[in-house]
Scaffold this motif. Sequence first.
Motif, PDB file in Angstrom:
ATOM      1  N   GLY A  58      50.448  79.025  43.777  1.00  0.00           N
ATOM      2  CA  GLY A  58      49.395  78.459  44.613  1.00  0.00           C
ATOM      3  C   GLY A  58      49.347  76.943  44.611  1.00  0.00           C
ATOM      4  N   CYS A  59      50.480  76.293  44.349  1.00  0.00           N
ATOM      5  CA  CYS A  59      50.491  74.828  44.311  1.00  0.00           C
ATOM      6  C   CYS A  59      50.433  74.204  45.700  1.00  0.00           C
ATOM      7  CB  CYS A  59      51.714  74.312  43.556  1.00  0.00           C
ATOM      8  SG  CYS A  59      53.282  74.479  44.439  1.00  0.00           S
ATOM      9  N   GLY A  60      50.968  74.901  46.701  1.00  0.00           N
ATOM     10  CA  GLY A  60      50.978  74.379  48.062  1.00  0.00           C
ATOM     11  C   GLY A  60      52.123  73.436  48.371  1.00  0.00           C
ATOM     12  N   TRP A 137      50.600  76.255  32.714  1.00  0.00           N
ATOM     13  CA  TRP A 137      49.527  76.185  33.699  1.00  0.00           C
ATOM     14  C   TRP A 137      49.597  77.298  34.738  1.00  0.00           C
ATOM     15  CZ3 TRP A 137      52.230  75.906  38.043  1.00  0.00           C
ATOM     16  CH2 TRP A 137      53.439  75.204  38.034  1.00  0.00           C
ATOM     17  N   HIS A 138      50.684  78.047  34.785  1.00  0.00           N
ATOM     18  CA  HIS A 138      50.815  79.128  35.770  1.00  0.00           C
ATOM     19  C   HIS A 138      49.755  80.183  35.485  1.00  0.00           C
ATOM     20  CE1 HIS A 138      52.384  82.423  38.146  1.00  0.00           C
ATOM     21  NE2 HIS A 138      53.175  81.552  38.754  1.00  0.00           N
ATOM     22  N   VAL A 148      46.731  75.357  37.785  1.00  0.00           N
ATOM     23  CA  VAL A 148      47.762  74.668  38.565  1.00  0.00           C
ATOM     24  C   VAL A 148      47.201  73.367  39.151  1.00  0.00           C
ATOM     25  CG1 VAL A 148      47.319  75.896  40.747  1.00  0.00           C
ATOM     26  CG2 VAL A 148      49.596  74.984  40.292  1.00  0.00           C
ATOM     27  N   HIS A 149      45.918  73.378  39.481  1.00  0.00           N
ATOM     28  CA  HIS A 149      45.270  72.183  40.023  1.00  0.00           C
ATOM     29  C   HIS A 149      44.913  71.212  38.899  1.00  0.00           C
ATOM     30  CE1 HIS A 149      45.149  74.592  43.601  1.00  0.00           C
ATOM     31  NE2 HIS A 149      44.338  75.470  43.038  1.00  0.00           N
ATOM     32  N   LYS A 150      44.366  71.730  37.818  1.00  0.00           N
ATOM     33  CA  LYS A 150      43.973  70.887  36.678  1.00  0.00           C
ATOM     34  C   LYS A 150      45.185  70.202  36.039  1.00  0.00           C
ATOM     35  CE  LYS A 150      39.830  73.509  35.543  1.00  0.00           C
ATOM     36  NZ  LYS A 150      39.211  74.453  34.597  1.00  0.00           N
ATOM     37  N   ARG A 186      49.700  67.623  31.207  1.00  0.00           N
ATOM     38  CA  ARG A 186      48.270  67.285  31.142  1.00  0.00           C
ATOM     39  C   ARG A 186      47.545  68.397  30.429  1.00  0.00           C
ATOM     40  NH1 ARG A 186      45.718  66.078  37.046  1.00  0.00           N
ATOM     41  NH2 ARG A 186      47.132  64.445  37.683  1.00  0.00           N
ATOM     42  N   LYS A 187      46.439  68.046  29.844  1.00  0.00           N
ATOM     43  CA  LYS A 187      45.590  69.086  29.288  1.00  0.00           C
ATOM     44  C   LYS A 187      44.820  69.713  30.423  1.00  0.00           C
ATOM     45  CE  LYS A 187      45.199  67.413  24.690  1.00  0.00           C
ATOM     46  NZ  LYS A 187      44.535  67.687  23.476  1.00  0.00           N
TER      47      LYS A 187
END
Length: 188
Positions: A58-60, A137-138, A148-150, A186-187
């Motif tokens: 869903g990353c786009g 993150w997946h 995925v957004h964070k 990133r966290k």
Amino acid sequence: MAKMNAAKKGSGPAAAVAAPAGAKKPAGSEISGPPVRPFWKKRLEDMTKGEWESLCDGCGRCCLVKLEDEDTGKIHFTNIVCRLFESQSCRCSDYPGRKAKVPDCIKLTPAQVREIKWLPPTCAYRLVDEGKDLYPWHHLISGSRETVHKAGVSVRGRAGPSEDDVPAGDEVDYIVQWPGKVPPPRKF
């Protein structure tokens, strides 16, 4: 440069998935036997439709318009989004009907995963095909579609204009580098 439209991948409901790595097992689940292997360790060809669709992170990034240099064949990402792209959700607004509205939208297949050179390096389809692990993150690992957004992987907050709003010939003004790169950790 010739314009290439984006491939749209799974935006439907996720199939049942194995518990995220590190998740606690429910009491009484200590049944002996071989460990259950997550479905994303299968070959792409062996996945069910539900497994295939849920593999999309869903990353786009695949929904960004790409330009191909006609002389060199090099692919350039832009931050221009497909006319059906929803910037907040990073999903297609009409996933089932996308081919009728965007005829050059690519319906991804296992063969195309191996063929298409512009799939982002973070793409789960690409990673699985290459025998690599999914990123932490997946959503199949983290248990959340928001990671995925964070983690800064998605297009959210970086999407440019819709392809309908960019005059023909101006697409080169929107070339960006980040979709072809793995973002720093990133966290989330």
